[in-house]
Design a protein around this motif. Sequence first.
Motif, short mmCIF file in Angstrom:
data_model
loop_
_atom_site.label_atom_id
_atom_site.label_comp_id
_atom_site.label_asym_id
_atom_site.label_seq_id
_atom_site.Cartn_x
_atom_site.Cartn_y
_atom_site.Cartn_z
N ASP A 155 0.86 -1.18 0.00
CA ASP A 155 0.00 0.00 0.00
C ASP A 155 0.90 1.23 0.00
O ASP A 155 1.99 1.20 0.56
CB ASP A 155 -0.87 0.03 1.26
CG ASP A 155 -2.04 -0.94 1.17
OD1 ASP A 155 -2.14 -1.64 0.15
OD2 ASP A 155 -2.83 -1.00 2.14
N ILE A 156 0.43 2.30 -0.61
CA ILE A 156 1.26 3.51 -0.70
C ILE A 156 0.52 4.73 -0.12
O ILE A 156 -0.60 5.04 -0.53
CB ILE A 156 1.68 3.80 -2.15
CG1 ILE A 156 2.41 2.57 -2.74
CG2 ILE A 156 2.58 5.04 -2.22
CD1 ILE A 156 2.78 2.71 -4.20
N ILE A 157 1.18 5.39 0.82
CA ILE A 157 0.63 6.60 1.42
C ILE A 157 1.18 7.82 0.67
O ILE A 157 2.39 7.99 0.56
CB ILE A 157 1.08 6.73 2.90
CG1 ILE A 157 0.71 5.47 3.70
CG2 ILE A 157 0.48 7.98 3.54
CD1 ILE A 157 1.36 5.40 5.08
N ALA A 158 0.28 8.64 0.14
CA ALA A 158 0.71 9.93 -0.41
C ALA A 158 1.04 10.82 0.78
O ALA A 158 0.16 11.18 1.56
CB ALA A 158 -0.42 10.54 -1.24
N PHE A 159 2.31 11.15 0.92
CA PHE A 159 2.79 11.70 2.19
C PHE A 159 3.33 13.12 2.07
O PHE A 159 4.35 13.35 1.42
CB PHE A 159 3.87 10.77 2.74
CG PHE A 159 4.41 11.19 4.08
CD1 PHE A 159 3.56 11.59 5.10
CD2 PHE A 159 5.78 11.19 4.32
CE1 PHE A 159 4.06 11.98 6.33
CE2 PHE A 159 6.29 11.58 5.55
CZ PHE A 159 5.43 11.98 6.56
N PRO A 160 2.67 14.08 2.74
CA PRO A 160 3.14 15.48 2.69
C PRO A 160 4.24 15.75 3.71
O PRO A 160 4.03 16.49 4.67
CB PRO A 160 1.87 16.27 3.01
CG PRO A 160 1.09 15.37 3.94
CD PRO A 160 1.43 13.95 3.54
N GLN A 161 5.39 15.17 3.49
CA GLN A 161 6.51 15.31 4.44
C GLN A 161 6.85 16.78 4.71
O GLN A 161 7.28 17.12 5.80
CB GLN A 161 7.74 14.58 3.88
CG GLN A 161 8.98 14.66 4.74
CD GLN A 161 8.95 13.71 5.91
OE1 GLN A 161 9.10 12.51 5.75
NE2 GLN A 161 8.74 14.24 7.09
N ALA A 162 6.66 17.65 3.71
CA ALA A 162 7.00 19.07 3.87
C ALA A 162 5.77 19.91 4.26
O ALA A 162 5.78 21.13 4.14
CB ALA A 162 7.61 19.60 2.58
N GLY A 163 4.73 19.24 4.77
CA GLY A 163 3.50 19.96 5.10
C GLY A 163 2.63 20.14 3.87
O GLY A 163 3.04 19.83 2.74
N GLY A 186 -1.93 10.72 3.54
CA GLY A 186 -1.10 11.01 4.70
C GLY A 186 -1.30 12.42 5.23
O GLY A 186 -1.68 13.34 4.50
N GLY A 187 -1.00 12.56 6.52
CA GLY A 187 -0.96 13.87 7.14
C GLY A 187 0.24 13.89 8.07
O GLY A 187 0.83 12.86 8.35
N ILE A 188 0.64 15.10 8.51
CA ILE A 188 1.81 15.19 9.39
C ILE A 188 1.72 16.40 10.31
O ILE A 188 1.34 17.48 9.87
CB ILE A 188 3.12 15.24 8.55
CG1 ILE A 188 4.35 15.31 9.47
CG2 ILE A 188 3.12 16.40 7.56
CD1 ILE A 188 5.68 15.10 8.76
N ASP A 189 2.05 16.20 11.57
CA ASP A 189 2.19 17.25 12.58
C ASP A 189 1.35 18.49 12.27
O ASP A 189 1.91 19.56 11.95
CB ASP A 189 3.67 17.64 12.71
CG ASP A 189 4.51 16.47 13.20
OD1 ASP A 189 3.95 15.55 13.82
OD2 ASP A 189 5.73 16.47 12.95
N PRO A 190 0.04 18.41 12.40
CA PRO A 190 -0.85 19.50 11.96
C PRO A 190 -0.56 20.82 12.65
O PRO A 190 -0.72 21.89 12.04
CB PRO A 190 -2.25 19.01 12.35
CG PRO A 190 -2.12 17.53 12.55
CD PRO A 190 -0.72 17.28 12.98
N CYS A 191 -0.09 20.78 13.91
CA CYS A 191 0.23 22.03 14.62
C CYS A 191 1.64 22.48 14.33
O CYS A 191 1.87 23.60 13.89
CB CYS A 191 0.09 21.83 16.14
SG CYS A 191 -1.59 21.61 16.71
#
Length: 411
Positions: A155-163, A186-191
């Motif tokens: 499975d592949i997560i579309a990942f916003p590593q840079a926000g 994907g999501g990352i560190d929303p705050c």
Amino acid sequence: MNTLIRAVRPWGQALSDILITDGKIAGVEPHDPARTAGAAGAQPGDVTVVEGRGRLLVPSFSDVHVHLDSTRIGLPFREHTGGPGVWTMMMNDRKNWRNAEVPLQERVNNTLGRMIARGTTRVRSYAQVDVDCRLERFDAVMAAKEQFKDQADVDIIAFPQAGLLLEEGTVPLMDEALKAGANVMGGIDPCSLDRDPARHLDIVFGLAEKYQVPIDIHLHEPGELGVFSTDLVIERTRALGMQGKVTMSHAYQLGSVSEATTRRLIEEFAELDISMASVAPSISGQLPIPLLAEAGVRMGLGEDGQRDYWSPYGNTDMLDRTWQLAFTHGFRKDELIEHALAIATVGGASILDPSATRLKGTAHRPGIEVGDPAELLLLDGETVASAVMDRGGDRTVIHRGKVVADQLELV
Ligand SMILES: [Zn+2]
């Protein structure tokens, strides 16, 4: 197509013979030395016989948090040049990933091949999507998925590593990756990364809804801040009916705030069927594994980045990572060490497929019963706990009923 596995000990129990038909376990019988392919009711030649030689039989590994697109596995060891914080680390990777000794595709394929050879047949990988790499890294993970489609499910997560909000043009690229076959948003560190948690999560949940895919939130935020972001995820999961489709990855400080918060989060995760993916970090303050298991919260394990620009750790071996999970949680009792292996195998599998058998507590050892998928690993060891301690190499890996690797080599 049938397979007979002779003389193995499922989860360390009595010596058994396993019959596999059409990629599923069709029989688990006490071992009979006279049992051969013919005696199992098939025409000779129709049945592949795998000699267990008394080894342990466990479900194969599910790596549910790996960054196949940033790996340097197999390349010369490189001095760590990262600095503190996700943004600094991301920029360090951005500066260097294109200049590795071999092309990205070769690195991704080599890493996935090594993971399979060591016993992983189920994978959920990140593919970083941003304005620098655009879909280049995603395409490489997609190509590896295709290359190994008969040896592992990826499975592949579309990942916003840079926000999602810091660089103009990121969101349309995420949309493109999902359109092109990424099957997790994907999501990352929303705050702490985008500094606008509601907007970040609204985009993540919005794209997940548009493409009808599950969500994985990569959360490094500490203590109260991590709990705050998690509450926003909980709120949206409930409001949008996303039960069973959200995974909190890392989230390693959710148990650091108070006992009442720990209890509340575990209850809400159970109620909304939010799962957790750990990479077994050294950081304390994690939600307690036995309580998660008792509550029925699905949990899986992953290797994260492996020997890459982020970290020198990770070696494609989920058995080593299982040891790390047991070690970092201070597990000594056999039941808990074996539970760590259950998390690394069937636990992760139930994240990838919410309809798969779920762990019902720290003593539950499913995955090798009639009807279960034949995703299996033969492994040397006296007991399951001893195999996690010793991490031997006498392994045979089975995917959809077929041997895909033996003695740490792909076949
Ligand atoms: Zn990660």
